[in-house]
Design a protein around this motif. Structure first.
Motif, mmCIF file in Angstrom:
data_model
loop_
_atom_site.group_PDB
_atom_site.id
_atom_site.type_symbol
_atom_site.label_atom_id
_atom_site.label_comp_id
_atom_site.label_asym_id
_atom_site.label_seq_id
_atom_site.Cartn_x
_atom_site.Cartn_y
_atom_site.Cartn_z
ATOM 1 N N GLN A 26 9.119 -7.940 -3.998
ATOM 2 C CA GLN A 26 8.076 -8.896 -3.622
ATOM 3 C C GLN A 26 7.195 -8.301 -2.532
ATOM 4 O OE1 GLN A 26 9.927 -12.475 -2.243
ATOM 5 N NE2 GLN A 26 10.821 -11.544 -0.431
ATOM 6 N N VAL A 27 5.921 -8.687 -2.550
ATOM 7 C CA VAL A 27 4.944 -8.095 -1.645
ATOM 8 C C VAL A 27 5.317 -8.312 -0.185
ATOM 9 C CG1 VAL A 27 3.436 -10.124 -1.568
ATOM 10 C CG2 VAL A 27 2.445 -7.828 -1.306
ATOM 11 N N GLU A 28 6.067 -9.381 0.110
ATOM 12 C CA GLU A 28 6.465 -9.666 1.495
ATOM 13 C C GLU A 28 7.417 -8.611 2.052
ATOM 14 O OE1 GLU A 28 5.278 -13.555 -0.400
ATOM 15 O OE2 GLU A 28 6.474 -11.783 -0.984
ATOM 16 N N ASP A 29 8.057 -7.844 1.167
ATOM 17 C CA ASP A 29 8.991 -6.809 1.618
ATOM 18 C C ASP A 29 8.358 -5.429 1.603
ATOM 19 O OD1 ASP A 29 11.049 -8.645 2.010
ATOM 20 O OD2 ASP A 29 11.732 -8.483 -0.071
ATOM 21 N N THR A 30 7.037 -5.386 1.642
ATOM 22 C CA THR A 30 6.313 -4.115 1.649
ATOM 23 C C THR A 30 5.201 -4.131 2.691
ATOM 24 O OG1 THR A 30 4.622 -4.778 0.031
ATOM 25 C CG2 THR A 30 6.705 -3.916 -0.849
ATOM 26 N N THR A 31 4.727 -2.966 3.034
ATOM 27 C CA THR A 31 3.527 -2.832 3.872
ATOM 28 C C THR A 31 2.637 -1.769 3.256
ATOM 29 O OG1 THR A 31 4.625 -1.206 5.305
ATOM 30 C CG2 THR A 31 4.663 -3.525 6.021
ATOM 31 N N ILE A 32 1.348 -1.907 3.467
ATOM 32 C CA ILE A 32 0.399 -0.921 2.943
ATOM 33 C C ILE A 32 0.292 0.230 3.930
ATOM 34 C CG2 ILE A 32 -1.989 -0.508 2.285
ATOM 35 C CD1 ILE A 32 -2.140 -3.416 1.384
ATOM 36 N N VAL A 33 0.442 1.447 3.431
ATOM 37 C CA VAL A 33 0.346 2.649 4.266
ATOM 38 C C VAL A 33 -1.034 3.261 4.171
ATOM 39 C CG1 VAL A 33 1.266 4.980 4.648
ATOM 40 C CG2 VAL A 33 2.816 3.110 4.025
ATOM 41 N N GLN A 34 -1.578 3.292 2.966
ATOM 42 C CA GLN A 34 -2.882 3.933 2.760
ATOM 43 C C GLN A 34 -3.635 3.184 1.664
ATOM 44 O OE1 GLN A 34 -2.640 7.979 1.379
ATOM 45 N NE2 GLN A 34 -4.735 8.487 1.970
ATOM 46 N N THR A 35 -4.944 3.047 1.858
ATOM 47 C CA THR A 35 -5.783 2.389 0.864
ATOM 48 C C THR A 35 -6.913 3.309 0.443
ATOM 49 O OG1 THR A 35 -7.216 1.396 2.535
ATOM 50 C CG2 THR A 35 -5.296 0.110 1.821
ATOM 51 N N SER A 92 -13.577 -5.842 0.118
ATOM 52 C CA SER A 92 -12.911 -6.552 -0.972
ATOM 53 C C SER A 92 -12.496 -5.628 -2.110
ATOM 54 C CB SER A 92 -13.829 -7.656 -1.507
ATOM 55 O OG SER A 92 -15.027 -7.094 -2.020
ATOM 56 N N LYS A 93 -13.051 -4.424 -2.136
ATOM 57 C CA LYS A 93 -12.722 -3.478 -3.199
ATOM 58 C C LYS A 93 -11.607 -2.522 -2.813
ATOM 59 C CE LYS A 93 -17.341 -3.542 -5.291
ATOM 60 N NZ LYS A 93 -18.493 -2.704 -5.740
ATOM 61 N N ALA A 94 -11.061 -2.687 -1.628
ATOM 62 C CA ALA A 94 -9.984 -1.813 -1.173
ATOM 63 C C ALA A 94 -8.737 -1.997 -2.035
ATOM 64 C CB ALA A 94 -9.658 -2.104 0.285
ATOM 65 N N GLU A 95 -8.115 -0.897 -2.407
ATOM 66 C CA GLU A 95 -6.890 -0.919 -3.204
ATOM 67 C C GLU A 95 -5.829 -0.083 -2.507
ATOM 68 O OE1 GLU A 95 -7.785 0.556 -7.033
ATOM 69 O OE2 GLU A 95 -9.178 -1.052 -7.556
ATOM 70 N N GLU A 96 -4.592 -0.553 -2.578
ATOM 71 C CA GLU A 96 -3.526 0.212 -1.956
ATOM 72 C C GLU A 96 -3.274 1.504 -2.715
ATOM 73 O OE1 GLU A 96 -3.396 -2.790 -3.507
ATOM 74 O OE2 GLU A 96 -1.297 -3.439 -3.727
ATOM 75 N N ARG A 97 -3.121 2.581 -1.969
ATOM 76 C CA ARG A 97 -2.826 3.881 -2.573
ATOM 77 C C ARG A 97 -1.358 4.250 -2.341
ATOM 78 N NH1 ARG A 97 -6.875 8.729 -1.392
ATOM 79 N NH2 ARG A 97 -8.019 7.537 -2.969
ATOM 80 N N THR A 98 -0.857 3.901 -1.165
ATOM 81 C CA THR A 98 0.540 4.167 -0.821
ATOM 82 C C THR A 98 1.104 2.950 -0.114
ATOM 83 O OG1 THR A 98 0.023 6.514 -0.488
ATOM 84 C CG2 THR A 98 2.138 5.726 0.356
ATOM 85 N N ILE A 99 2.334 2.600 -0.454
ATOM 86 C CA ILE A 99 2.981 1.471 0.215
ATOM 87 C C ILE A 99 4.346 1.907 0.737
ATOM 88 C CG2 ILE A 99 1.837 -0.259 -1.222
ATOM 89 C CD1 ILE A 99 4.775 -0.577 -2.517
#
Length: 285
Positions: free
Chosen positions: A138-147, A152-159
Motif C-alpha cells: 500500500q502507498v502508505e508504506d512507501t515514500t517517493i525517492v525520485q520523480t 501535476s505531471k510529476a511521476e515517481e521514478r524511484t520509491i
C-alpha cells in the motif's frame, strides 16, 4: 352457497383445462427477447422483442425466475489490487526500487507485462496486477525517492518500500467473488434492482422468468348486489373492491406491480353453472 370443497374442485378443473405458462428469455445485450408459450387454448403469452438487454431487464422487474442464473465468467476476471500502491515481488523485501510503469483500472496491457525482481509497478484500487508480481504494498508504506516531470505531471521514478509483505497481500485472486458456472440467482428469485444488477455483473447470461399472472376476482353469493338502490335482502359487494385495490397496490422488485392485470369477474349466484361460466369467461378475458 356452493360448498368450499366443491368450489375448489371447480377452480382446479378449470385451471387445469386452461393452464398456461409464459416465460421470457433474455439472451443478452443486443439480442432478442422472446416469450416461450406452450400449447394453450388461450393466446395469453405474447412474444416480446427488445433491442437490448436494458429494455429486457425492465420487463423482468417484479417477476420470479423460472430457471437459475449462472455466471458466464469469473469475478474478478483478473487479479485485482485491493489498494492503491505498488505491485511487487514479495521476496525482494524493503528497499529502493525503480517504478517501471503504472497500471490503472481498465488497463489492458497488464496481462502482457511481466514484472521482474527488483522492479515495482504502480497500481490503483481495482486495477489489474501484472504478471510476475505476487503482492501489493500500500502507498502508505512507501515514500517517493525520485520523480520525473514537474507539478501535476510529476511521476515517481524511484520509491522506497518501508515494510515487508507476504505473498498475495492485497490481491484479489481471479474468481474470488464469483466463479464461472456458479449459480448466482436461484430459480424462484424475485427480480428487483439488486438482482438485475447482479445479472448484468455476471455478463447477462440467458435469463428466464415467469410471466406475471393475470388475476380475476369473482364474487359469489345470493346476497350480493351491485345495483343501487339495493334490492331487498341484499348487500353491496365490498370484498371484491378491496381485493382488486390490493392487487393494484402490491409491488415486488423494482417497484413493479406483482400482477400483470386484474380483472373484475363480476358477481354470480351460488349456483354451479353461472359460477363455471364466469370462471371460463374470466380466462378468455
Amino acid at each position: 352457497m356452493v360448498p368450499m370443497p366443491e368450489a375448489l374442485s371447480i377452480i382446479e378443473r378449470v385451471c387445469r383445462a386452461s393452464a398456461r405458462v409464459g416465460t421470457t428469455v433474455i439472451k443478452g445485450m443486443g439480442s432478442s427477447v422472446s416469450t416461450i408459450k406452450p400449447s394453450s387454448p388461450y393466446d395469453k403469452a405474447p412474444i416480446h422483442t427488445y433491442s437490448d438487454a436494458i429494455e429486457g431487464a425492465k420487463a423482468v422487474e417484479g417477476t420470479a425466475l423460472a430457471t437459475p442464473v449462472i455466471s458466464s465468467l469469473d469475478l474478478p476476471p483478473f487479479r485485482a489490487s485491493i489498494k492503491d500502491g505498488y505491485a511487487v515481488v514479495s521476496v525482494d523485501g524493503p528497499g529502493e526500487y525503480p517504478v517501471v510503469t503504472a497500471v490503472t483500472a481498465g488497463a489492458t496491457f497488464a496481462s502482457h507485462f511481466l514484472l521482474a525482481s527488483g522492479q515495482v509497478c504502480r497500481v490503483s484500487t481495482g486495477g489489474p496486477v501484472p504478471d510476475g508480481a505476487d503482492a501489493v504494498v500500500q502507498v502508505e508504506d512507501t515514500t517517493i525517492v525520485q520523480t520525473k516531470g514537474a507539478g501535476s505531471k510529476a511521476e515517481e521514478r524511484t520509491i522506497s518500500i518501508k515494510k515487508a509483505v507476504a505473498p498475495n497481500t492485497d490481491i484479489r485472486p481471479v474468481g474470488c467473488d464469483i466463479s464461472q458456472g456458479q449459480e448466482v440467482l436461484p430459480s424462484g428469485a424475485k427480480m428487483g434492482p439488486s438482482e438485475v444488477a447482479l445479472w448484468h455483473t455476471v455478463g447477462q447470461p440467458p435469463l428466464t422468468h415467469f410471466q406475471k399472472p393475470t388475476v380475476a376476482v369473482l364474487s359469489t353469493g345470493n346476497e350480493l348486489s351491485a345495483a343501487s338502490p339495493l334490492p331487498p335482502g341484499t348487500i353491496f359487494d365490498s370484498n371484491k373492491g378491496m381485493l382488486l385495490s390490493a392487487l393494484r397496490s402490491t409491488y415486488g422488485g423494482g417497484g413493479a406491480p406483482l400482477v400483470m392485470r386484474s380483472i373484475d369477474a363480476g358477481i354470480v349466484k351460488d349456483e354451479f353453472s353461472p359460477t363455471k361460466e364466469a370462471i371460463l369467461k374470466a380466462f378468455k378475458d
